[in-house]
Design an enzyme around this catalytic site. Structure first.
Site, PDB file in Angstrom:
ATOM      1  N   ASP A 105      30.498  -2.477 137.699  1.00  0.00           N
ATOM      2  CA  ASP A 105      31.912  -2.431 137.326  1.00  0.00           C
ATOM      3  C   ASP A 105      32.196  -2.103 135.858  1.00  0.00           C
ATOM      4  O   ASP A 105      33.350  -1.893 135.488  1.00  0.00           O
ATOM      5  CB  ASP A 105      32.599  -3.751 137.704  1.00  0.00           C
ATOM      6  CG  ASP A 105      31.882  -4.984 137.140  1.00  0.00           C
ATOM      7  OD1 ASP A 105      31.383  -4.911 135.990  1.00  0.00           O
ATOM      8  OD2 ASP A 105      31.825  -6.017 137.828  1.00  0.00           O
ATOM      9  N   HIS A 120      21.940  -1.067 138.927  1.00  0.00           N
ATOM     10  CA  HIS A 120      22.494  -0.397 140.105  1.00  0.00           C
ATOM     11  C   HIS A 120      23.517   0.678 139.762  1.00  0.00           C
ATOM     12  O   HIS A 120      24.296   1.088 140.603  1.00  0.00           O
ATOM     13  CB  HIS A 120      23.102  -1.441 141.059  1.00  0.00           C
ATOM     14  CG  HIS A 120      22.069  -2.367 141.639  1.00  0.00           C
ATOM     15  ND1 HIS A 120      22.381  -3.583 142.194  1.00  0.00           N
ATOM     16  CD2 HIS A 120      20.727  -2.248 141.739  1.00  0.00           C
ATOM     17  CE1 HIS A 120      21.261  -4.164 142.615  1.00  0.00           C
ATOM     18  NE2 HIS A 120      20.253  -3.384 142.343  1.00  0.00           N
ATOM     19  N   CYS A 128      28.430  15.865 140.303  1.00  0.00           N
ATOM     20  CA  CYS A 128      28.451  16.797 141.424  1.00  0.00           C
ATOM     21  C   CYS A 128      27.034  16.973 141.950  1.00  0.00           C
ATOM     22  O   CYS A 128      26.108  17.259 141.189  1.00  0.00           O
ATOM     23  CB  CYS A 128      29.021  18.150 140.989  1.00  0.00           C
ATOM     24  SG  CYS A 128      28.815  19.412 142.268  1.00  0.00           S
ATOM     25  N   CYS A 151      33.197  23.408 141.989  1.00  0.00           N
ATOM     26  CA  CYS A 151      32.246  24.330 142.623  1.00  0.00           C
ATOM     27  C   CYS A 151      32.163  24.105 144.131  1.00  0.00           C
ATOM     28  O   CYS A 151      31.459  24.826 144.835  1.00  0.00           O
ATOM     29  CB  CYS A 151      30.860  24.192 141.991  1.00  0.00           C
ATOM     30  SG  CYS A 151      29.900  22.800 142.626  1.00  0.00           S
ATOM     31  N   THR A 189      24.317 -14.613 140.773  1.00  0.00           N
ATOM     32  CA  THR A 189      23.569 -13.771 141.707  1.00  0.00           C
ATOM     33  C   THR A 189      22.866 -14.640 142.733  1.00  0.00           C
ATOM     34  O   THR A 189      22.308 -15.681 142.397  1.00  0.00           O
ATOM     35  CB  THR A 189      22.548 -12.851 140.986  1.00  0.00           C
ATOM     36  OG1 THR A 189      21.738 -12.187 141.971  1.00  0.00           O
ATOM     37  CG2 THR A 189      21.656 -13.605 140.030  1.00  0.00           C
TER      38      THR A 189
HETATM   39  P1  NAD Z   1      25.840 -11.699 145.884  1.00  0.00           P
HETATM   40  O1  NAD Z   1      27.187 -11.453 146.462  1.00  0.00           O
HETATM   41  O2  NAD Z   1      24.669 -11.623 146.778  1.00  0.00           O
HETATM   42  O3  NAD Z   1      25.803 -13.141 145.221  1.00  0.00           O
HETATM   43  C1  NAD Z   1      26.767 -13.583 144.323  1.00  0.00           C
HETATM   44  C2  NAD Z   1      26.436 -15.020 143.969  1.00  0.00           C
HETATM   45  O4  NAD Z   1      27.309 -15.406 142.932  1.00  0.00           O
HETATM   46  C3  NAD Z   1      26.631 -16.010 145.122  1.00  0.00           C
HETATM   47  O5  NAD Z   1      25.472 -16.795 145.235  1.00  0.00           O
HETATM   48  C4  NAD Z   1      27.849 -16.841 144.688  1.00  0.00           C
HETATM   49  O6  NAD Z   1      27.713 -18.212 145.017  1.00  0.00           O
HETATM   50  C5  NAD Z   1      27.820 -16.686 143.199  1.00  0.00           C
HETATM   51  N1  NAD Z   1      29.134 -16.717 142.550  1.00  0.00           N
HETATM   52  C6  NAD Z   1      30.308 -16.198 142.980  1.00  0.00           C
HETATM   53  N2  NAD Z   1      31.265 -16.379 142.067  1.00  0.00           N
HETATM   54  C7  NAD Z   1      30.685 -17.054 141.037  1.00  0.00           C
HETATM   55  C8  NAD Z   1      31.147 -17.536 139.790  1.00  0.00           C
HETATM   56  N3  NAD Z   1      32.404 -17.380 139.405  1.00  0.00           N
HETATM   57  N4  NAD Z   1      30.254 -18.174 138.979  1.00  0.00           N
HETATM   58  C9  NAD Z   1      28.977 -18.366 139.347  1.00  0.00           C
HETATM   59  N5  NAD Z   1      28.481 -17.919 140.524  1.00  0.00           N
HETATM   60  C10 NAD Z   1      29.327 -17.272 141.346  1.00  0.00           C
HETATM   61  O7  NAD Z   1      25.701 -10.754 144.635  1.00  0.00           O
HETATM   62  P2  NAD Z   1      24.408 -10.133 143.958  1.00  0.00           P
HETATM   63  O8  NAD Z   1      23.306 -11.121 143.969  1.00  0.00           O
HETATM   64  O9  NAD Z   1      24.838  -9.555 142.675  1.00  0.00           O
HETATM   65  O10 NAD Z   1      23.977  -8.941 144.935  1.00  0.00           O
HETATM   66  C11 NAD Z   1      24.910  -8.104 145.560  1.00  0.00           C
HETATM   67  C12 NAD Z   1      24.794  -6.619 145.212  1.00  0.00           C
HETATM   68  O11 NAD Z   1      26.086  -6.060 145.301  1.00  0.00           O
HETATM   69  C13 NAD Z   1      24.371  -6.363 143.816  1.00  0.00           C
HETATM   70  O12 NAD Z   1      23.288  -5.546 143.917  1.00  0.00           O
HETATM   71  C14 NAD Z   1      25.534  -5.616 143.138  1.00  0.00           C
HETATM   72  O13 NAD Z   1      25.078  -4.368 142.692  1.00  0.00           O
HETATM   73  C15 NAD Z   1      26.533  -5.323 144.200  1.00  0.00           C
HETATM   74  N6  NAD Z   1      27.922  -5.727 143.891  1.00  0.00           N
HETATM   75  C16 NAD Z   1      28.453  -5.479 142.668  1.00  0.00           C
HETATM   76  C17 NAD Z   1      29.752  -5.878 142.367  1.00  0.00           C
HETATM   77  C18 NAD Z   1      30.303  -5.615 140.987  1.00  0.00           C
HETATM   78  O14 NAD Z   1      29.935  -4.639 140.355  1.00  0.00           O
HETATM   79  N7  NAD Z   1      31.193  -6.470 140.471  1.00  0.00           N
HETATM   80  C19 NAD Z   1      30.516  -6.536 143.331  1.00  0.00           C
HETATM   81  C20 NAD Z   1      29.952  -6.755 144.605  1.00  0.00           C
HETATM   82  C21 NAD Z   1      28.646  -6.348 144.866  1.00  0.00           C
END
Ligand code: NAD
Length: 239
Positions: A105, A120, A128, A151, A189
């Site tokens: 993001d 990621h 493109c 293109c 995460t």
């Molecule tokens: P995930 O959804 O698997 O896990 C998110 C974790 O964060 C959960 O365990 C949850 O309990 C915890 N969480 C949620 N809100 C929280 C907060 N405010 N404070 C602390 N913990 C909190 O996410 P992941 O492990 O990052 O893996 C998902 C994949 O999806 C990643 O590879 C990522 O690239 C992608 N993704 C990215 C975005 C983004 O860019 N914002 C959003 C969604 C998914």
């Protein structure tokens, strides 16, 4: 000392902190994660997100891919929260060496972080597939259906889809930061998505901090575990 007090002390004493985060870092900015209760896995779609944002689905059904991607993965109004801002400040103060993120993001950069390793990729970079021309986010948000280059080629977001490999140079750099870190803070995460989640194994220190709303499979490995929203934690720490 409470967990929070210990964390505050470790942060204040170190000039070699590395942060490793995931989607949970941005939920307090209004971007849904994947695995929380109100995350994308628990919403009603024709296909699970893991399927839609996979390489094979993108190739087979780009219209549906871009519909989901535009509606659910891009939140143009999102702004950095207290966690992003604190990490930006800690870097400027010379305490934090790098942010390693699974997020796409761009909110860490918006909060002032400079050394951000995006495992990621980023929604802000698009190219493109035919001529290689680079585009910003608007090329995707303002297009209808599948975004196209002048293109005629399809404009693909520079994000790592399921089934695609990670950039090895970025991964190697992340391994270097983590293996040399004094304090490693992991936040927001589920540690369920590999190979990113495996990075934790390279840490050799004794100040491993896990800040996650829910328990993770790696809680037992950590020296400090805090089950609270990460923005709230950083706000209360006063950074
Ligand atoms: P995930 O959804 O698997 O896990 C998110 C974790 O964060 C959960 O365990 C949850 O309990 C915890 N969480 C949620 N809100 C929280 C907060 N405010 N404070 C602390 N913990 C909190 O996410 P992941 O492990 O990052 O893996 C998902 C994949 O999806 C990643 O590879 C990522 O690239 C992608 N993704 C990215 C975005 C983004 O860019 N914002 C959003 C969604 C998914």
């Amino acid at each position: 000392m409470t967990e929070q007090e210990t964390l505050k002390q470790w942060i204040e004493e170190s000039h070699n902190i590395v942060f490793f985060g995931g989607a949970g870092v941005s939920t307090e900015s209004g971007i849904p994660d994947f695995r929380s209760q109100d995350g994308l896995y628990n919403q009603e779609y024709d296909y699970p997100p893991e399927t839609v944002i996979s390489h094979s689905f993108y190739r087979r059904n780009p219209e549906e891919f871009f519909r989901f991607y535009r509606n659910r993965m891009i939140m143009t109004d999102a702004r950095p929260n207290k966690a992003h801002l604190a990490l930006g400040r800690l870097e400027q103060e010379g305490r934090l060496k790098a942010v390693i993120t699974q997020n796409i993001d761009g909110l860490h950069q918006m909060a002032g972080s400079r050394e951000v390793l995006e495992l990621h990729g980023s929604i802000h970079r698009n190219y493109c597939q035919r001529c290689g021309r680079f585009y910003g986010l608007e090329a995707v948000t303002e297009a209808e259906g599948v975004p196209k280059c002048s293109c005629g080629g399809i404009i693909k977001p520079d994000v790592v889809l399921y089934e695609e490999g990670l950039d090895q140079r970025i991964l190697q750099k992340a391994v270097e930061y983590i293996s040399h870190a004094e304090v490693l803070i992991i936040g927001g995460t589920s540690l369920a998505v590999y190979p990113a989640a495996g990075l934790i194994d390279y840490y050799e220190g004794n100040k491993l901090v896990l800040i996650n709303k829910s328990a993770t499979a790696r809680d037992a490995y950590a020296d400090l575990v805090i089950h609270e929203p990460i923005g709230k934690v950083f706000e209360e720490l006063g950074f």
